[in-house]
Scaffold this motif. Structure first.
Motif, PDB file in Angstrom:
ATOM      1  N   VAL A   1      28.807  44.648  38.749  1.00 20.98           N
ATOM      2  CA  VAL A   1      28.790  43.860  39.982  1.00 20.98           C
ATOM      3  C   VAL A   1      30.244  43.522  40.326  1.00 20.98           C
ATOM      4  CG1 VAL A   1      28.409  41.635  38.817  1.00 20.98           C
ATOM      5  CG2 VAL A   1      27.790  41.895  41.206  1.00 20.98           C
ATOM      6  N   ILE A   2      30.587  43.731  41.587  1.00 19.60           N
ATOM      7  CA  ILE A   2      31.934  43.455  42.075  1.00 19.60           C
ATOM      8  C   ILE A   2      31.873  42.222  42.956  1.00 19.60           C
ATOM      9  CG2 ILE A   2      33.848  44.323  43.474  1.00 19.60           C
ATOM     10  CD1 ILE A   2      32.836  47.182  42.703  1.00 19.60           C
ATOM     11  N   LEU A   3      32.697  41.235  42.643  1.00 17.16           N
ATOM     12  CA  LEU A   3      32.738  39.993  43.414  1.00 17.16           C
ATOM     13  C   LEU A   3      33.879  40.074  44.427  1.00 17.16           C
ATOM     14  CD1 LEU A   3      32.264  37.377  40.548  1.00 17.16           C
ATOM     15  CD2 LEU A   3      30.523  38.499  41.964  1.00 17.16           C
ATOM     16  N   VAL A   4      33.530  39.940  45.705  1.00 16.16           N
ATOM     17  CA  VAL A   4      34.512  39.999  46.788  1.00 16.16           C
ATOM     18  C   VAL A   4      34.736  38.586  47.301  1.00 16.16           C
ATOM     19  CG1 VAL A   4      35.094  41.018  49.018  1.00 16.16           C
ATOM     20  CG2 VAL A   4      33.608  42.273  47.437  1.00 16.16           C
ATOM     21  N   GLY A   5      35.929  38.057  47.083  1.00 22.09           N
ATOM     22  CA  GLY A   5      36.246  36.703  47.508  1.00 22.09           C
ATOM     23  C   GLY A   5      36.455  36.599  49.011  1.00 22.09           C
ATOM     24  N   GLY A   6      36.530  35.379  49.479  1.00 25.59           N
ATOM     25  CA  GLY A   6      36.756  35.114  50.896  1.00 25.59           C
ATOM     26  C   GLY A   6      38.139  35.543  51.355  1.00 25.59           C
ATOM     27  N   ALA A   7      38.374  35.444  52.644  1.00 26.77           N
ATOM     28  CA  ALA A   7      39.603  35.942  53.264  1.00 26.77           C
ATOM     29  C   ALA A   7      40.870  35.322  52.690  1.00 26.77           C
ATOM     30  CB  ALA A   7      39.552  35.709  54.771  1.00 26.77           C
ATOM     31  N   PHE A   8      40.831  34.075  52.297  1.00 25.22           N
ATOM     32  CA  PHE A   8      42.038  33.405  51.821  1.00 25.22           C
ATOM     33  C   PHE A   8      42.033  33.176  50.314  1.00 25.22           C
ATOM     34  CE2 PHE A   8      41.403  32.080  56.249  1.00 25.22           C
ATOM     35  CZ  PHE A   8      42.555  32.641  56.792  1.00 25.22           C
ATOM     36  N   GLN A   9      41.101  33.785  49.595  1.00 25.45           N
ATOM     37  CA  GLN A   9      40.962  33.557  48.161  1.00 25.45           C
ATOM     38  C   GLN A   9      41.596  34.681  47.357  1.00 25.45           C
ATOM     39  OE1 GLN A   9      40.289  30.552  48.521  1.00 25.45           O
ATOM     40  NE2 GLN A   9      38.497  30.303  47.243  1.00 25.45           N
ATOM     41  N   TYR A  10      41.983  34.366  46.143  1.00 24.41           N
ATOM     42  CA  TYR A  10      42.314  35.347  45.121  1.00 24.41           C
ATOM     43  C   TYR A  10      42.069  34.683  43.775  1.00 24.41           C
ATOM     44  CZ  TYR A  10      46.929  33.042  45.347  1.00 24.41           C
ATOM     45  OH  TYR A  10      47.950  32.127  45.368  1.00 24.41           O
ATOM     46  N   ARG A  11      42.034  35.466  42.725  1.00 29.63           N
ATOM     47  CA  ARG A  11      41.546  34.997  41.416  1.00 29.63           C
ATOM     48  C   ARG A  11      42.196  33.705  40.952  1.00 29.63           C
ATOM     49  NH1 ARG A  11      42.989  39.598  37.707  1.00 29.63           N
ATOM     50  NH2 ARG A  11      44.707  39.608  39.172  1.00 29.63           N
TER      51      ARG A  11
ATOM     52  N   ILE B   1      43.326  31.139  42.489  1.00 30.65           N
ATOM     53  CA  ILE B   1      43.005  29.897  43.215  1.00 30.65           C
ATOM     54  C   ILE B   1      41.533  29.817  43.602  1.00 30.65           C
ATOM     55  CG2 ILE B   1      45.356  29.681  44.121  1.00 30.65           C
ATOM     56  CD1 ILE B   1      44.124  30.536  46.890  1.00 30.65           C
ATOM     57  N   ASP B   2      40.686  30.507  42.858  1.00 33.81           N
ATOM     58  CA  ASP B   2      39.265  30.566  43.213  1.00 33.81           C
ATOM     59  C   ASP B   2      38.384  30.240  42.006  1.00 33.81           C
ATOM     60  OD1 ASP B   2      36.874  31.027  44.475  1.00 33.81           O
ATOM     61  OD2 ASP B   2      37.176  33.178  44.735  1.00 33.81           O
ATOM     62  N   PRO B   3      38.437  28.997  41.506  1.00 35.41           N
ATOM     63  CA  PRO B   3      37.632  28.631  40.336  1.00 35.41           C
ATOM     64  C   PRO B   3      36.128  28.851  40.506  1.00 35.41           C
ATOM     65  CG  PRO B   3      39.265  26.933  40.769  1.00 35.41           C
ATOM     66  CD  PRO B   3      39.304  27.899  41.929  1.00 35.41           C
ATOM     67  N   PRO B   4      35.531  28.600  41.692  1.00 38.92           N
ATOM     68  CA  PRO B   4      34.084  28.820  41.799  1.00 38.92           C
ATOM     69  C   PRO B   4      33.682  30.274  41.532  1.00 38.92           C
ATOM     70  CG  PRO B   4      34.812  27.412  43.595  1.00 38.92           C
ATOM     71  CD  PRO B   4      36.054  27.943  42.910  1.00 38.92           C
TER      72      PRO B   4
ATOM     73  N   ALA C   1      31.616  34.489  37.891  1.00 40.46           N
ATOM     74  CA  ALA C   1      31.878  35.675  37.075  1.00 40.46           C
ATOM     75  C   ALA C   1      31.485  35.431  35.623  1.00 40.46           C
ATOM     76  CB  ALA C   1      33.344  36.070  37.180  1.00 40.46           C
ATOM     77  N   ALA C   2      31.833  34.265  35.095  1.00 38.03           N
ATOM     78  CA  ALA C   2      31.499  33.940  33.706  1.00 38.03           C
ATOM     79  C   ALA C   2      29.989  33.894  33.491  1.00 38.03           C
ATOM     80  CB  ALA C   2      32.142  32.613  33.311  1.00 38.03           C
ATOM     81  N   LEU C   3      29.263  33.331  34.434  1.00 38.57           N
ATOM     82  CA  LEU C   3      27.800  33.280  34.319  1.00 38.57           C
ATOM     83  C   LEU C   3      27.176  34.673  34.419  1.00 38.57           C
ATOM     84  CD1 LEU C   3      27.068  30.123  36.496  1.00 38.57           C
ATOM     85  CD2 LEU C   3      26.797  30.329  34.012  1.00 38.57           C
TER      86      LEU C   3
ATOM     87  N   PHE D   1      33.394  42.616  37.893  1.00 38.28           N
ATOM     88  CA  PHE D   1      34.741  42.900  38.370  1.00 38.28           C
ATOM     89  C   PHE D   1      35.097  41.821  39.382  1.00 38.28           C
ATOM     90  CE2 PHE D   1      33.163  46.854  36.813  1.00 38.28           C
ATOM     91  CZ  PHE D   1      34.261  47.502  36.273  1.00 38.28           C
ATOM     92  N   HIS D   2      36.059  40.994  39.028  1.00 41.39           N
ATOM     93  CA  HIS D   2      36.554  39.932  39.912  1.00 41.39           C
ATOM     94  C   HIS D   2      37.965  40.363  40.284  1.00 41.39           C
ATOM     95  CE1 HIS D   2      37.660  35.387  40.348  1.00 41.39           C
ATOM     96  NE2 HIS D   2      37.463  35.963  41.511  1.00 41.39           N
ATOM     97  N   TYR D   3      38.197  40.653  41.557  1.00 45.17           N
ATOM     98  CA  TYR D   3      39.474  41.253  41.932  1.00 45.17           C
ATOM     99  C   TYR D   3      40.175  40.486  43.042  1.00 45.17           C
ATOM    100  CZ  TYR D   3      37.686  43.520  46.235  1.00 45.17           C
ATOM    101  OH  TYR D   3      37.181  43.778  47.485  1.00 45.17           O
ATOM    102  N   ASP D   4      41.474  40.747  43.141  1.00 45.21           N
ATOM    103  CA  ASP D   4      42.273  40.206  44.235  1.00 45.21           C
ATOM    104  C   ASP D   4      42.253  41.222  45.363  1.00 45.21           C
ATOM    105  OD1 ASP D   4      42.996  37.997  42.721  1.00 45.21           O
ATOM    106  OD2 ASP D   4      44.937  38.823  42.128  1.00 45.21           O
ATOM    107  N   ARG D   5      41.758  40.799  46.505  1.00 50.17           N
ATOM    108  CA  ARG D   5      41.742  41.706  47.651  1.00 50.17           C
ATOM    109  C   ARG D   5      43.165  42.101  48.036  1.00 50.17           C
ATOM    110  NH1 ARG D   5      38.185  38.940  52.080  1.00 50.17           N
ATOM    111  NH2 ARG D   5      38.970  40.711  53.256  1.00 50.17           N
ATOM    112  N   ARG D   6      43.278  43.178  48.686  1.00 42.86           N
ATOM    113  CA  ARG D   6      44.553  43.740  49.155  1.00 42.86           C
ATOM    114  C   ARG D   6      45.423  42.663  49.805  1.00 42.86           C
ATOM    115  NH1 ARG D   6      46.201  48.964  51.248  1.00 42.86           N
ATOM    116  NH2 ARG D   6      44.511  49.693  49.946  1.00 42.86           N
ATOM    117  N   GLY D   7      46.668  42.576  49.358  1.00 40.97           N
ATOM    118  CA  GLY D   7      47.608  41.616  49.929  1.00 40.97           C
ATOM    119  C   GLY D   7      47.449  40.197  49.432  1.00 40.97           C
ATOM    120  N   ARG D   8      46.613  39.985  48.419  1.00 41.50           N
ATOM    121  CA  ARG D   8      46.388  38.646  47.889  1.00 41.50           C
ATOM    122  C   ARG D   8      46.636  38.655  46.382  1.00 41.50           C
ATOM    123  NH1 ARG D   8      42.982  40.209  51.695  1.00 41.50           N
ATOM    124  NH2 ARG D   8      42.453  38.829  53.406  1.00 41.50           N
ATOM    125  N   GLY D   9      47.098  37.553  45.872  1.00 36.78           N
ATOM    126  CA  GLY D   9      47.287  37.436  44.429  1.00 36.78           C
ATOM    127  C   GLY D   9      48.158  38.535  43.865  1.00 36.78           C
TER     128      GLY D   9
END
Length: 91
Positions: free
Chosen positions: A19-29, A31-34, A39-41, A49-57
């Motif tokens: 499962v790949i988790l896609v964060g919101g527009a302003f998030q990256y790993r 600064i995204d504790p939720p 991911a841990a659960l 897979f918890h990733y930093d979207r392009r141009g973030r983090g």
């Protein structure tokens, strides 16, 4: 690494179907504790897979930006996951 050579940073945890988790527009790993908590659960039953979207983090940002590059980034992560994955997006 995405199709255009951009490095996409991610964390991988757990075992099971991918499962790949896609964060919101302003998030990256970092600064995204939720999403990290989710991911841990999920890692109890899935390969997450918890990733930093392009141009973030820690991910690169090859110019010019195009939405199609985001799709290619997901394709690269799916390939890394073995060719098949669930995708969960949030905003």
């Amino acid at each position: 690494m995405s199709n255009d050579g951009t490095v996409i940073a991610s964390d991988r945890s757990g075992q099971g179907p991918a499962v790949i988790l896609v964060g919101g527009a302003f998030q990256y790993r970092a600064i995204d504790p939720p999403t990290a908590q989710l991911a841990a659960l999920l890692a109890q039953h899935f390969t997450v897979f918890h990733y930093d979207r392009r141009g973030r983090g820690e991910s690169g940002d090859t110019q010019p930006y195009a939405v199609e590059r985001e799709v290619e980034d997901l394709e690269a992560l799916i390939h890394e996951a073995g060719g098949s994955a669930f995708v969960f997006g949030m905003s």
